[in-house]
Every structure is written in C-alpha cells, then in structure tokens.
Design an enzyme around this catalytic site. Sequence first.
Site, PDB file in Angstrom:
ATOM      1  N   ARG A  23      20.517  21.559 -73.433  1.00 34.93           N
ATOM      2  CA  ARG A  23      19.011  21.240 -73.273  1.00 34.93           C
ATOM      3  C   ARG A  23      19.446  21.905 -71.390  1.00 34.93           C
ATOM      4  O   ARG A  23      18.608  23.130 -71.202  1.00 34.93           O
ATOM      5  CB  ARG A  23      18.823  19.789 -72.883  1.00 34.93           C
ATOM      6  N   ASP A  24      20.320  21.496 -70.758  1.00 41.13           N
ATOM      7  CA  ASP A  24      20.447  21.885 -69.345  1.00 41.13           C
ATOM      8  C   ASP A  24      20.914  23.190 -68.766  1.00 41.13           C
ATOM      9  O   ASP A  24      20.338  24.488 -68.669  1.00 41.13           O
ATOM     10  CB  ASP A  24      20.826  21.585 -67.987  1.00 41.13           C
ATOM     11  N   HIS A 216      26.716  15.171 -62.111  1.00 43.09           N
ATOM     12  CA  HIS A 216      26.165  16.741 -62.736  1.00 43.09           C
ATOM     13  C   HIS A 216      25.812  17.717 -61.502  1.00 43.09           C
ATOM     14  O   HIS A 216      25.467  17.314 -60.839  1.00 43.09           O
ATOM     15  CB  HIS A 216      24.867  16.120 -62.966  1.00 43.09           C
ATOM     16  N   HIS A 218      26.048  21.697 -60.583  1.00 44.94           N
ATOM     17  CA  HIS A 218      26.463  23.502 -60.991  1.00 44.94           C
ATOM     18  C   HIS A 218      27.054  23.772 -59.778  1.00 44.94           C
ATOM     19  O   HIS A 218      27.229  23.496 -58.229  1.00 44.94           O
ATOM     20  CB  HIS A 218      24.467  23.606 -60.718  1.00 44.94           C
ATOM     21  N   CYS A 249      17.398  25.031 -62.907  1.00 43.53           N
ATOM     22  CA  CYS A 249      16.155  24.449 -62.805  1.00 43.53           C
ATOM     23  C   CYS A 249      15.196  25.309 -62.432  1.00 43.53           C
ATOM     24  O   CYS A 249      15.572  25.921 -61.850  1.00 43.53           O
ATOM     25  CB  CYS A 249      16.438  23.562 -62.212  1.00 43.53           C
ATOM     26  N   ASN A 258      25.253  24.588 -64.661  1.00 40.50           N
ATOM     27  CA  ASN A 258      25.918  23.560 -64.990  1.00 40.50           C
ATOM     28  C   ASN A 258      27.280  23.830 -64.858  1.00 40.50           C
ATOM     29  O   ASN A 258      28.574  25.193 -65.415  1.00 40.50           O
ATOM     30  CB  ASN A 258      26.116  22.732 -66.319  1.00 40.50           C
TER      31      ASN A 258
HETATM   32 ZN    ZN Z   1      21.172  20.715 -63.817  1.00 37.65          ZN
END
Ligand code: ZN
Length: 316
Positions: A23-24, A216, A218, A249, A258
Amino acid sequence: MTNTSRSDATTKKTIEMVEVSPRDGLQNEQRAIATHDKLALIERAIASGARRIEVTSFVNPRAVPQMADAEAVCAGLPGRGDVTYIGLVMNMRGAERAIATGRIDQLGAVAVGTDTFAMKNQGQTSDGSVEACRNIIARAKDAGLTGQATIAASFGCPFEGEVEEDRVIAMATAIAEAGPVEIALADTIGVGNPAHVERLVARVREAIDPLPVRVHFHNTRGTGLANVWAAISAGASVVDASIGGLGGCPFAPGAAGNVATEDVTYMLERAGIETALDLDTLIETNRWLADVMGKDLPAMVSKAGGFPKPNISSTS
Ligand code: ZN
C-alpha cells in the site's frame, strides 16, 4: 530468522513489524503495478515472516490510481488464518468497500494532525478526521473486524510546519476511546528527529495505556532508522516498514520512502530485538521487487548484504 547465538530468551524483546509495501510502498509509484505482482509481493512478505500486512487502500481511484484494484487484490489474497490483512480506509464508504471484500481483517483509519493537510489528504478538518477514525473503528468492530488508527503528520506538516504535541496527544486520547487495537504516530513527510520521537511516543504511550503505540517513519531526511530506535526506546512496540524502502504520499510534497523492512530488521535483530522476519528472504524480495519496478530501491542492507557469515577460505 534463527538467533541461536543469543541464549537469554526470557529477556528478549520482540517488535511486531507491519509490512506496508503493497500500500504505502506502491501508492506513489507512477507506473501501474499489476495486481498479480502486488499479490506476489504479499506472498513474498508472508514467506519472509510478515504476519500483519497493509495490503491495499480503499480510496477514490481517481485520487490514487495505483490502488484502483483494491477489490481484485483482496480476492487474490492467500487464505491465511495466521496473517492479519489490513485495508486502509479514509471514510465510511471505504470502510464498507473493505468489509464487503470479506478478506480484510483490520481497517486502518487515518487522522491528520493539521487542518490543511487533512483537507488535502482526505477533504476534512483535523477534528473531522478524528471523528472519522472513531466511526471507522466502531464500524470495523460491528462487522467483526478490528480497527486501528494512524495519526499522520504527527511530527510535522508539509503545509503548517510544527504540530503541537498536545494536539497529537488529544487526538490519540479521543481515538483510543473508540477501542482500536493500537494507535500509530506517523512521520508522513520524514521530518522527525529522535529526541522529538522519543518524547512524543512516551507521552502518547502514557496517554493511551494500555493500548500499544505503533510508529510509521519515512526516511525522507535520513532520520528513519534513528527514529525507529528512539520510538522503541520510548515504548513503541509495533513498527511499519516497507520492503526495499519504497513509499511516498501523493498528498505530501517531496515525501520519500518508508523505512526499509530489511534495514529495520537488520538493526533490530543485531541489537538483540526479535522481529520474526527473515533477513535473507527480505533481501531476495528486494531484488525481485527492484526487477518488477525496473529500478534500484533505497534500502541499504539489500545492497550490502547481512552480517558477514564466517568464511575461512576467503582471501584478502
Ligand atoms: Zn507513509
């Protein structure tokens, strides 16, 4: 991964890793990734030991075209009772889509620390995003699933700059009342530093105790791994990471990948903290994914390899 060299199992610390590459990791990629490649990535993540995976997001496909195949990804997920599949949702419409697949175990909701970013990311105020999180978590529980929430831009906002710590704590406290499995603090644009991370994680942990804190990060400015370490020191017990360090994003200018799953795994395992992930399998997956993406991925450990294995026949 076996760690036979370390004997004191009773004091061993364990960190739960959440694999977010499907996903990310992929959502910001311009090139459309085939559904079967996403499913292969998920299967490889499972083979590496991942037991919680953010598999897709149920968002408007016009806003995030890479996630337009959310339903198809879910239909192809391996039937694994031991793996928690997470679907990211921004609103009730997304929650209903995720629930309707019958394949998602956990809804991931997102609140945003500032109004400007919240409007750009999901078309609502920061307060509105907290309310949405609470509703999504409640809906997940109604449907027999679990819910969790991430507070995006916890350490800084691309549009408003500093985000007050008290604001993040108030948001976490309000979301915790809805009964999520945990709350994550996200450094969406990679501006956090270890001192800030340690302080905020400790404060949020205290505020939402006994709920766990997930983090989370980055690696936009190179502080990703340091921030992971600081968060764990302050009591975070769950860490998001993306194989290869992919990520970004679409609504955060300049956002980079990430923290890489293999880099985090290497750091923690070498420090005596268990992740349940196998480094060699992660490195293999990195190479496969680089092929699929047609480019080199940012993760460091996959370039260098893991800790050297004894080799008495080696020269120089
Ligand atoms: Zn993220």
